[in-house]
Scaffold this motif. Structure first.
Motif, mmCIF file in Angstrom:
data_model
loop_
_atom_site.group_PDB
_atom_site.id
_atom_site.type_symbol
_atom_site.label_atom_id
_atom_site.label_comp_id
_atom_site.label_asym_id
_atom_site.label_seq_id
_atom_site.Cartn_x
_atom_site.Cartn_y
_atom_site.Cartn_z
ATOM 1 N N ARG A 67 0.809 -1.214 0.000
ATOM 2 C CA ARG A 67 0.000 0.000 0.000
ATOM 3 C C ARG A 67 0.848 1.271 0.000
ATOM 4 O O ARG A 67 0.616 2.183 -0.769
ATOM 5 N N SER A 68 1.822 1.355 0.912
ATOM 6 C CA SER A 68 2.567 2.608 1.087
ATOM 7 C C SER A 68 3.613 2.833 0.017
ATOM 8 O O SER A 68 4.023 3.956 -0.234
ATOM 9 N N VAL A 69 4.078 1.762 -0.606
ATOM 10 C CA VAL A 69 5.122 1.929 -1.616
ATOM 11 C C VAL A 69 4.683 1.258 -2.908
ATOM 12 O O VAL A 69 3.776 0.437 -2.926
ATOM 13 N N ASN A 70 5.312 1.614 -3.997
ATOM 14 C CA ASN A 70 5.034 0.964 -5.267
ATOM 15 C C ASN A 70 6.087 -0.100 -5.523
ATOM 16 O O ASN A 70 7.142 -0.104 -4.908
ATOM 17 N N GLU A 73 10.023 0.124 -5.275
ATOM 18 C CA GLU A 73 10.432 1.040 -4.205
ATOM 19 C C GLU A 73 10.881 0.299 -2.948
ATOM 20 O O GLU A 73 11.426 0.902 -2.044
ATOM 21 N N VAL A 74 10.591 -0.990 -2.907
ATOM 22 C CA VAL A 74 11.147 -1.792 -1.823
ATOM 23 C C VAL A 74 12.575 -2.139 -2.233
ATOM 24 O O VAL A 74 12.813 -2.554 -3.360
ATOM 25 N N ILE A 75 13.525 -1.923 -1.323
ATOM 26 C CA ILE A 75 14.913 -2.251 -1.648
ATOM 27 C C ILE A 75 15.094 -3.744 -1.412
ATOM 28 O O ILE A 75 14.932 -4.214 -0.289
ATOM 29 N N PHE A 111 20.593 -0.644 5.673
ATOM 30 C CA PHE A 111 19.562 0.199 6.286
ATOM 31 C C PHE A 111 18.402 0.422 5.313
ATOM 32 O O PHE A 111 17.231 0.421 5.705
ATOM 33 N N ALA A 112 18.729 0.633 4.048
ATOM 34 C CA ALA A 112 17.690 0.891 3.043
ATOM 35 C C ALA A 112 16.756 -0.305 2.903
ATOM 36 O O ALA A 112 15.538 -0.145 2.796
ATOM 37 N N ASN A 115 14.672 -0.234 6.214
ATOM 38 C CA ASN A 115 13.752 0.895 6.328
ATOM 39 C C ASN A 115 12.614 0.796 5.306
ATOM 40 O O ASN A 115 11.455 1.075 5.622
ATOM 41 N N SER A 116 12.935 0.383 4.093
ATOM 42 C CA SER A 116 11.876 0.301 3.081
ATOM 43 C C SER A 116 10.911 -0.832 3.415
ATOM 44 O O SER A 116 9.721 -0.744 3.112
ATOM 45 N N GLU A 125 -1.411 4.610 3.180
ATOM 46 C CA GLU A 125 -0.910 5.152 1.918
ATOM 47 C C GLU A 125 0.401 5.902 2.109
ATOM 48 O O GLU A 125 1.267 5.899 1.257
ATOM 49 N N LYS A 126 0.517 6.598 3.249
ATOM 50 C CA LYS A 126 1.690 7.426 3.480
ATOM 51 C C LYS A 126 2.308 7.125 4.835
ATOM 52 O O LYS A 126 1.638 7.202 5.853
ATOM 53 N N VAL A 128 6.008 7.612 7.259
ATOM 54 C CA VAL A 128 7.356 8.157 7.432
ATOM 55 C C VAL A 128 8.045 7.484 8.621
ATOM 56 O O VAL A 128 7.392 6.968 9.519
ATOM 57 N N LEU B 99 9.247 8.623 -2.354
ATOM 58 C CA LEU B 99 8.299 7.658 -2.879
ATOM 59 C C LEU B 99 7.377 8.367 -3.855
ATOM 60 O O LEU B 99 7.172 9.578 -3.752
ATOM 61 N N GLN B 100 6.819 7.614 -4.791
ATOM 62 C CA GLN B 100 5.896 8.227 -5.743
ATOM 63 C C GLN B 100 4.700 8.848 -5.035
ATOM 64 O O GLN B 100 4.142 9.826 -5.498
ATOM 65 N N LYS B 101 4.309 8.255 -3.891
ATOM 66 C CA LYS B 101 3.076 8.691 -3.240
ATOM 67 C C LYS B 101 3.203 9.929 -2.360
ATOM 68 O O LYS B 101 2.207 10.429 -1.869
ATOM 69 N N THR B 102 4.423 10.376 -2.068
ATOM 70 C CA THR B 102 4.603 11.573 -1.241
ATOM 71 C C THR B 102 5.802 12.379 -1.734
ATOM 72 O O THR B 102 6.675 11.841 -2.385
ATOM 73 N N ILE B 104 7.980 13.497 0.274
ATOM 74 C CA ILE B 104 8.909 13.418 1.397
ATOM 75 C C ILE B 104 10.090 12.511 1.029
ATOM 76 O O ILE B 104 9.893 11.404 0.531
ATOM 77 N N ARG B 106 12.875 9.863 1.247
ATOM 78 C CA ARG B 106 12.891 8.604 1.981
ATOM 79 C C ARG B 106 14.038 8.588 2.994
ATOM 80 O O ARG B 106 15.137 9.059 2.716
ATOM 81 N N HIS B 108 16.128 6.462 3.993
ATOM 82 C CA HIS B 108 17.434 5.838 3.756
ATOM 83 C C HIS B 108 18.390 6.741 2.981
ATOM 84 O O HIS B 108 19.596 6.562 3.059
ATOM 85 N N HIS B 109 17.852 7.727 2.257
ATOM 86 C CA HIS B 109 18.754 8.675 1.579
ATOM 87 C C HIS B 109 19.407 9.613 2.602
ATOM 88 O O HIS B 109 20.583 9.948 2.497
ATOM 89 N N PHE B 111 19.751 8.855 5.791
ATOM 90 C CA PHE B 111 20.653 7.995 6.544
ATOM 91 C C PHE B 111 21.966 7.802 5.790
ATOM 92 O O PHE B 111 23.051 7.797 6.384
#
Lengths: 188, 188
Positions: A67-70, A73-75, A111-112, A115-116, A125-126, A128, B99-102, B104, B106, B108-109, B111
Motif C-alpha cells: 500500500r505505502s510503496v510501489n 520502491e522496496v529495496i 539500512f535501506a 527501512n523500506s 498510503e503514506k 514516514v 516515494l511516488q506517493k509523497t 517526502i 525517503r 534511507h537517503h 541515513f
C-alpha cells in the motif's frame, strides 16, 4: 552437508527452496554437494520451477499487497507481506554496494532494505520513519544474499513499532527497532 | 528579510555564502529579496566566484583529505573535513529520492548522507558502522538542500562515537549517534 539419500535430499531441498526461493541451481548444488544436473532433476521430480520463475511468482504475490510503496520502491525483492503484521525481502548484494577499499557492504544499503521494508509492512498510503535504534551485528560481504524480516510489534494510533531482523543464512547481520508514523487515516 | 543597505547586504551575503557555498545566485536573490543581477554585482565587488566554482574549490579541498572513502563515495558534496574531528556535507534532494506517493524524501537517503559522513570523518583506511540511534525530526521535501555535520565525540581504541546532525536551513531534520569501528591500525 554430509551425503544424503535421494529421498532425504529432495525433502530437504523442498524446505530449503521454501525458505529461500532465490537460491540458484548452482548455489543449491554447492549446498548439497551434488551436480547442478542432479538439482535440476530433483526440481523436475518435485515440480519446483526454476529460480527465475520462483522469484517472479513469489514477488508478484507479495507486491500485489503493497500500500505505502510501489513496486520497485522496496529495496530488495519482497517475498512475503501481511499488512500490519510481517514482511520479508531478499537483497542480493553487489560490488557497487561496497566501498572500493573493502569487500564489506556499506551500512546504508542494509539500512535501506530494513527501512523500506518497515514502510512496506504498514497498511497506509503514506508512512514516514520517526526514529530507529539499529545494530550492524556482522559484516555483510559482496555477493551475500541477505533476508530481512519485518514484524509489527505494536500499533498506537498512527504510531507503529516495527522490528527488523536481517540474516545471512542463520546469522543475524542487522537488528533494528523502528518507530514509524502513518500520515493519514487509511488501513485497518 | 527586511530591506538592507548595500553594505549590510554585502556583509551578510559574504557570511551566508561562507555558511553554505552551494546556494545559487537565484536562491541568494530570493533570500535577500533583490534581483539576480544585484547578487552578481555584489559577488563581483566582493570577489566571490560563482556557485559552480565555489563548489569545486570547497569540494576539492575537502576530498583531498579523505582516507576511508574515495571521492564519489560520500553521499552528498563534502565541504569540510578535519579527520577525527568534524566533517560537513550538503545533499541536494531530488524527486527520485522520494516515494511516488509523497514528496517526502525517503529515510534511507538521509541515513546514507549521515552514515557516509560518519565513515568519512574517521582517520583510517577501513571503517565499519557498529550501531546507531537515529531520529528523523522533520520531514525533508523534494528539492530541499540539507547540510550534515559530523562530530567525533570520543575515540576509545578502535571505537569512534560520532554525532551527526542534519539541517535544512536552521531546522534540525535528522539526529544520529553513530558507533563506528576502524578495522586496522591507521590514522592518529
Amino acid at each position: 552437508m554430509s551425503r544424503l539419500s535421494k529421498k532425504e535430499r529432495q525433502k530437504l531441498l523442498k524446505q530449503v527452496i521454501k525458505d529461500n526461493p532465490f537460491l540458484t541451481d548452482k548455489e543449491l548444488a554447492d549446498k548439497f554437494e551434488v551436480s547442478i544436473q542432479t538439482i535440476r532433476l530433483d526440481r523436475l521430480e518435485l515440480g519446483i520451477p526454476e529460480v527465475r520463475e520462483r522469484t517472479k511468482t513469489v514477488a508478484q504475490n507479495a507486491y500485489a499487497r503493497l500500500r505505502s510503496v510501489n513496486e520497485g520502491e522496496v529495496i530488495g525483492e519482497l517475498t512475503k507481506l501481511k499488512l500490519d503484521n510481517y514482511a520479508e525481502s531478499y537483497l542480493t548484494t553487489t560490488r557497487e554496494m561496497a566501498l572500493q577499499k573493502t569487500p564489506i557492504i556499506r551500512g546504508h544499503h542494509i539500512f535501506a532494505q530494513a527501512n523500506s521494508l518497515a514502510v512496506a509492512v504498514i497498511d497506509a498510503e503514506k508512512v514516514v520513519t520517526g526514529s530507529a535504534e539499529i545494530k550492524f551485528t556482522r559484516p555483510v560481504m559482496v555477493g551475500d544474499v541477505i533476508k530481512a524480516r519485518a514484524e509489527v510489534k505494536e500499533i498506537k494510533g498512527k504510531k507503529y513499532f516495527v522490528e527488523i531482523k536481517i540474516y545471512k543464512d542463520s546469522d543475524l547481520v542487522f537488528y533494528g527497532d523502528f518507530t514509524m508514523f502513518k500520515l493519514e487515516n487509511g488501513g485497518v
